[in-house]
Design an enzyme around this catalytic site. Structure first.
Site, short mmCIF file in Angstrom:
data_model
loop_
_atom_site.label_atom_id
_atom_site.label_comp_id
_atom_site.label_asym_id
_atom_site.label_seq_id
_atom_site.Cartn_x
_atom_site.Cartn_y
_atom_site.Cartn_z
N GLU A 71 0.84 -1.16 -0.07
CA GLU A 71 -0.06 -0.07 0.00
C GLU A 71 0.68 1.20 0.12
O GLU A 71 1.94 1.07 0.48
CB GLU A 71 -0.89 0.05 1.22
CG GLU A 71 -2.01 -1.04 1.29
CD GLU A 71 -2.86 -1.12 2.49
OE1 GLU A 71 -3.88 -1.44 2.21
OE2 GLU A 71 -2.24 -0.60 3.33
N HIS B 109 -5.99 2.68 6.16
CA HIS B 109 -5.20 2.67 7.25
C HIS B 109 -4.51 3.75 7.73
O HIS B 109 -4.20 4.67 6.96
CB HIS B 109 -4.30 1.62 6.92
CG HIS B 109 -4.92 0.15 6.88
ND1 HIS B 109 -4.27 -0.67 5.84
CD2 HIS B 109 -5.84 -0.54 7.31
CE1 HIS B 109 -5.04 -1.81 5.73
NE2 HIS B 109 -6.01 -1.52 6.48
#
Length: 303
Positions: free
Chosen positions: A215, A256
């Site tokens: 990510e 996140h």
């Protein structure tokens, strides 16, 4: 064989009487995981799906051998719960809780290093070795878990809990079962990174290749690329990097807590370049990952 856990691993659930913990305890038991005890202060003497509950870790250890703990308590309680497990000799912890204060996480990581313990998470869904055992909520209900995760030669490490399952499902549909799948956690500071866990896959005879779900944000992928390039004849790794659009929106957090790009730091562009320079193919689409893995295995890029 996989890494970290097997069918003999005995498990403690800290916070077992909570709604989420009681749910994944039942699913873990249905999968065959050996959940032998739980801890919730003030709830000693109760049971959760037949699992005895104790007031503290020490009391649980008086009655049971415990190899690993799953910590599912509120953020303010994580430090005390995890320290209690570490200081009582438990050497593998999965911390599922998210939004744990960074100072508390740093304290836990120092304690883990001092005691020779390993932490997965925080903000982890857990890990699973298909056909062996699982720690935490990874996979969801037992029917989905059996359908999604299949035994095989590919290790999986994912910064996303949900995408751990999706990754395994895509691999399985192409005949590539998994040795162990680890949701490493999506917070900025975690206990076990790609670089920390890869040597375990290197030593595992079942694992022939490793897939990474990456990510934006942080420098974990960059550090792994430098580490991987320093190895002699490592097992093949294939990566997929989600969220490439984040490069166009610096300073914005997506999903996140760790998914934030600051200039070039943490950009998917930089991660992709460094991984490719290190010899790690980076798939443009998630569905391309099995193709890359099959090509590497066919070409003999393995110990």
């Amino acid at each position: 064989m996989g890494i970290l856990i097997d069918r003999g691993t005995t498990i403690l659930v800290q916070g077992i009487t909570g709604r989420e913990a009681s749910f994944f305890t039942r699913e873990s038991l249905d999968y065959g995981a050996r959940v032998v005890a739980g801890v919730t202060p003030g709830k000693g003497g109760q049971e959760v799906y037949g699992v005895p509950v104790y007031d503290c870790v020490r009391n649980a250890l008086r009655k049971h051998r415990i190899d690993a703990s799953v910590v599912s308590v509120p953020p303010f309680a994580v430090q005390d719960a995890a320290l209690e497990a570490i200081e009582n000799g438990i050497r593998l912890l999965v911390v599922m809780t998210e939004r744990v204060p960074r100072r508390d996480v740093a304290t836990l990581l120092d304690a883990a290093r001092e005691h020779g313990a390993r932490i997965i998470g925080p903000n982890s869904l857990g890990l699973i070795s298909p056909g062996e055992s699982k720690l935490g909520a990874v996979g969801g209900n037992v029917e989905n878990t059996f359908r999604t995760f299949t035994k095989g030669p590919v290790g999986v490490m994912s910064r996303s809990g949900g995408m751990t399952s999706e990754f395994a499902n895509i691999l399985g549909q192409e005949g590539l079962g998994q040795s162990t799948c680890v949701s490493i956690g999506g917070d900025p500071l975690i206990g076990s990174t790609f670089q920390d866990l890869f040597p375990l896959f290197e030593k595992d005879p079942q694992t022939r290749a490793v897939a990474l779900f990456c990510e934006p944000g942080g420098v974990m992928e960059e550090e792994f690329a430098r580490f991987y390039s320093s190895l002699s004849n490592p097992k093949p790794v294939v990566a997929f990097i989600a969220g490439r659009f984040a490069d166009r929106m610096p300073g914005t957090r997506f999903g996140h807590a760790a998914v934030i790009v600051e200039g070039d730091r943490g950009s998917t562009r930089k991660k992709r370049a460094l991984l490719k320079d290190a010899g790690v193919p980076v798939a443009d689409r998630l569905s391309d990952v099995p193709k890359y893995i099959k090509e590497l295995l066919k070409d003999g890029h393995v110990h």
